[in-house]
Scaffold this motif. Structure first.
Motif, mmCIF file in Angstrom:
data_model
loop_
_atom_site.group_PDB
_atom_site.id
_atom_site.type_symbol
_atom_site.label_atom_id
_atom_site.label_comp_id
_atom_site.label_asym_id
_atom_site.label_seq_id
_atom_site.Cartn_x
_atom_site.Cartn_y
_atom_site.Cartn_z
ATOM 1 N N ASN A 116 -5.932 -0.938 -7.503
ATOM 2 C CA ASN A 116 -7.145 -0.005 -7.930
ATOM 3 C C ASN A 116 -6.925 1.226 -7.150
ATOM 4 N N SER A 117 -7.160 1.108 -5.982
ATOM 5 C CA SER A 117 -7.335 2.331 -4.884
ATOM 6 C C SER A 117 -6.302 3.220 -4.673
ATOM 7 N N LYS A 118 -4.911 2.527 -4.863
ATOM 8 C CA LYS A 118 -3.953 3.427 -4.397
ATOM 9 C C LYS A 118 -2.910 3.940 -5.447
ATOM 10 N N SER A 119 -2.927 3.248 -6.688
ATOM 11 C CA SER A 119 -2.184 3.655 -7.698
ATOM 12 C C SER A 119 -2.178 4.836 -8.179
ATOM 13 N N LYS A 126 0.858 -1.134 0.020
ATOM 14 C CA LYS A 126 -0.075 -0.077 0.063
ATOM 15 C C LYS A 126 1.022 1.239 -0.106
ATOM 16 N N LYS A 149 1.412 3.899 -3.084
ATOM 17 C CA LYS A 149 1.068 5.597 -3.054
ATOM 18 C C LYS A 149 2.116 6.236 -3.178
ATOM 19 N N SER A 176 -7.594 -4.929 -5.292
ATOM 20 C CA SER A 176 -7.962 -3.812 -4.709
ATOM 21 C C SER A 176 -7.098 -2.826 -4.375
ATOM 22 N N LEU A 177 -6.017 -3.097 -3.759
ATOM 23 C CA LEU A 177 -5.007 -2.152 -3.378
ATOM 24 C C LEU A 177 -4.717 -1.434 -4.656
ATOM 25 N N LYS A 204 -7.921 -2.136 -12.884
ATOM 26 C CA LYS A 204 -8.534 -1.347 -13.838
ATOM 27 C C LYS A 204 -7.261 -0.546 -14.118
ATOM 28 N N GLU A 212 -7.314 -8.823 -2.277
ATOM 29 C CA GLU A 212 -6.825 -7.859 -1.560
ATOM 30 C C GLU A 212 -5.729 -7.075 -2.480
#
Length: 222
Positions: free
Chosen positions: A150-153, A116, A120, A147-148, A178, A144
């Motif tokens: 997609n949400s943090k990149s 994570k 970031k 999901s990370l 994505k 997991e």
């Protein structure tokens, strides 16, 4: 545009290796170099690369090596049972080890926290977890990780196909990366069509599979 199934792609790959005599590691190296060609090396300086233990992951390892040679900062993560890694994956991992490259083997929550922070911090994420061979739903730690991603990149580049997308149908297998860009190899896969939400921009790159291999397999599949 000619589109092919995953079975056709695997058969073309296999024909090039077994019948024409091109070593599989050469095709992997070609694939890695074509990905490097599609990265803006003037403006992107730090990378998080997440590899599975198959040949898609092997592509990611070769890409990591070339980025290091370009003096880029690379955080390398591997997910999966290393005892089950493919031969070409192991060749590229061994090269990186000999270069002094460290990696994080994702096995639990502590590693997810490291991932994570890396996602970031770095300019770009390279998704090299699953290739066109994936047919099962993604679960547990893999879910997991995606999901990370997609949400943090900040920006995501997928190798051959976004991890989690069915290469034949385009169905999302539980969850999918994505990507902002997908570099796919040799020919367009049927499952990439009309899936821009997951693929982003699609670039088709040749990796040295001769026309004879393509024509022979397409004729055989008629």
């Amino acid at each position: 545009m000619l589109t092919i199934s995953c079975e056709e792609m695997k058969s073309m790959d296999s024909y090039a290796i077994k019948n024409i005599g091109i070593p599989s590691i050469v095709l992997m190296e070609n694939a890695a170099l074509k990905v490097i060609k599609n990265i803006d090396l003037h403006n992107i300086n730090s990378f998080t690369i997440i590899c599975g233990i198959g040949n898609n992951g092997g592509d990611g390892l070769a890409i990591a090596r070339h980025l290091i040679l370009e003096e880029k900062y690379v955080d390398l993560f591997i997910i999966g049972n290393l005892d089950k890694a493919t031969e070409d994956f192991n060749i590229n991992l061994n090269i990186l080890k000999n270069m002094g490259m460290k990696f994080t083997h994702i096995t639990g929550e502590k590693d997810l926290t490291i991932l994570k922070e890396s996602l970031k911090r770095n300019d770009s994420t390279i998704d090299s977890i699953f290739g066109i061979g994936l047919t099962r739903n993604i679960e547990d730690l893999y879910k997991e990780v995606i999901s990370l991603i997609n949400s943090k990149s900040k920006n995501i580049l997928s190798i051959d196909i976004p991890s989690g997308l069915d290469g034949d149908t385009g169905k999302v297998l539980g969850i999918s990366v994505k990507a902002n860009k997908t570099v796919t190899f040799h020919l367009m896969k049927k499952g990439l069509l009309d899936k821009e939400e997951y693929t982003g921009e699609i670039i088709v790159e040749p990796i040295g599979i001769p026309k004879k291999a393509t024509d022979t397999i397409l004729k055989r599949m008629e």
